[in-house]
Design an enzyme around this catalytic site. Sequence first.
Site, PDB file in Angstrom:
ATOM      1  N   HIS A  57       0.852  -1.196   0.000  1.00 20.75           N
ATOM      2  CA  HIS A  57       0.000   0.000   0.000  1.00 20.75           C
ATOM      3  C   HIS A  57       0.879   1.233   0.000  1.00 20.75           C
ATOM      4  CE1 HIS A  57       0.799  -0.483   4.297  1.00 20.75           C
ATOM      5  NE2 HIS A  57       0.253   0.698   4.566  1.00 20.75           N
ATOM      6  N   HIS A  59       1.280   4.030   1.788  1.00 24.89           N
ATOM      7  CA  HIS A  59       1.789   4.825   2.909  1.00 24.89           C
ATOM      8  C   HIS A  59       3.312   4.972   2.853  1.00 24.89           C
ATOM      9  CE1 HIS A  59      -1.989   4.132   5.622  1.00 24.89           C
ATOM     10  NE2 HIS A  59      -2.123   5.162   4.799  1.00 24.89           N
ATOM     11  N   ASP A  61       5.636   4.925   4.981  1.00 28.72           N
ATOM     12  CA  ASP A  61       6.505   3.967   5.683  1.00 28.72           C
ATOM     13  C   ASP A  61       6.552   2.611   4.970  1.00 28.72           C
ATOM     14  OD1 ASP A  61       3.758   3.745   6.669  1.00 28.72           O
ATOM     15  OD2 ASP A  61       4.520   2.313   8.133  1.00 28.72           O
ATOM     16  N   HIS A  62       5.912   2.521   3.793  1.00 28.71           N
ATOM     17  CA  HIS A  62       5.984   1.306   2.969  1.00 28.71           C
ATOM     18  C   HIS A  62       6.544   1.579   1.580  1.00 28.71           C
ATOM     19  CE1 HIS A  62       3.729  -1.159   5.919  1.00 28.71           C
ATOM     20  NE2 HIS A  62       3.379   0.055   6.300  1.00 28.71           N
ATOM     21  N   HIS A 115      -7.472  -0.542   5.430  1.00 28.47           N
ATOM     22  CA  HIS A 115      -6.395   0.309   5.968  1.00 28.47           C
ATOM     23  C   HIS A 115      -6.136   1.436   4.966  1.00 28.47           C
ATOM     24  CE1 HIS A 115      -2.732   1.402   8.089  1.00 28.47           C
ATOM     25  NE2 HIS A 115      -2.054   1.273   6.975  1.00 28.47           N
ATOM     26  N   ASP A 134      -0.181  -3.858   6.104  1.00 27.00           N
ATOM     27  CA  ASP A 134      -0.818  -3.336   7.314  1.00 27.00           C
ATOM     28  C   ASP A 134      -2.279  -3.782   7.414  1.00 27.00           C
ATOM     29  OD1 ASP A 134       1.552  -2.105   7.893  1.00 27.00           O
ATOM     30  OD2 ASP A 134       0.821  -0.056   7.689  1.00 27.00           O
ATOM     31  N   HIS A 172       4.615  -4.270  10.779  1.00 34.10           N
ATOM     32  CA  HIS A 172       4.990  -3.584  12.021  1.00 34.10           C
ATOM     33  C   HIS A 172       5.136  -4.521  13.217  1.00 34.10           C
ATOM     34  CE1 HIS A 172       4.364   0.568  10.569  1.00 34.10           C
ATOM     35  NE2 HIS A 172       3.470   0.002   9.771  1.00 34.10           N
TER      36      HIS A 172
END
Length: 256
Positions: A57, A59, A61-62, A115, A134, A172
């Site tokens: 996805h 985001h 942090d990905h 998400h 996530d 995570h």
Amino acid sequence: MATLDIYQFPCLSDNYGVLIHDGENNLTASIDAPEAGAVRQALADKGWTLTHILTTHYHADHTGGNLELKGETGCTIAGPRNEADKVPGIDVKLGEGDSYEFGAFTAKVFDTPGHTAGHITYWFPDAKVAFAGDTLFTMGCGRVFEGDAKTMWNSLSKIRALPPETVIYSGHEYTVANADFALTVEPGNAALQARAKEVRELRAQGKPTVPTTLARELETNPFLRPGSPEIQANIGMEGREHWEIFGEVRRRKDNA
Ligand code: ZN
Ligand code: FE
């Protein structure tokens, strides 16, 4: 049968990066790319050369490492069709029902929105492993930012239907907090009590609690257990639809 080598490493504050490697075909994919530096270091540690990034996805942090790593290696970036415009450097757009060939292995792709609206999950049936980003965490699930409880429950139900021995990687290390919350809704679950103790010990030793297996999640993850009479009684929702019970458990975790 070829072997899919898997190497997981911590990065950013609480993310995991994962490399998968098909040695026969000399291919290496990064499952998401939280940050270029950590992925680069992991590649150097293993002596592998990056050929792919498989994005779950959009985001940051990905996907934060996507463009830098693609610039350095020319790797192919595959990711979710339904949010492709937000995935930096995407080359191959994937969604529900697609198969993606990675050397000797094939990833089956599921849309797992909730998400984010376009989130996808990669399942490698031959390697018995899934990369859930996530969507599903060890003893938890992702926050529902883009969608509703019904959408997220439908996504989790797709993961729930995989073979129980499936090894599940996620983005995570949230497991101790997830375990603490799980015990508030299902304190009488003996498997959960044992698992909570185990993950606290693992974390105290600095060890990861990811990956997990679907079988363990089915026993301990409250977000996969709306049919549990204990959970239903504790939240006052006996006999309600599973997506509604999921939604209430998720709401309580959000407010915990
Ligand atoms: Zn995310
Ligand atoms: Fe994340």
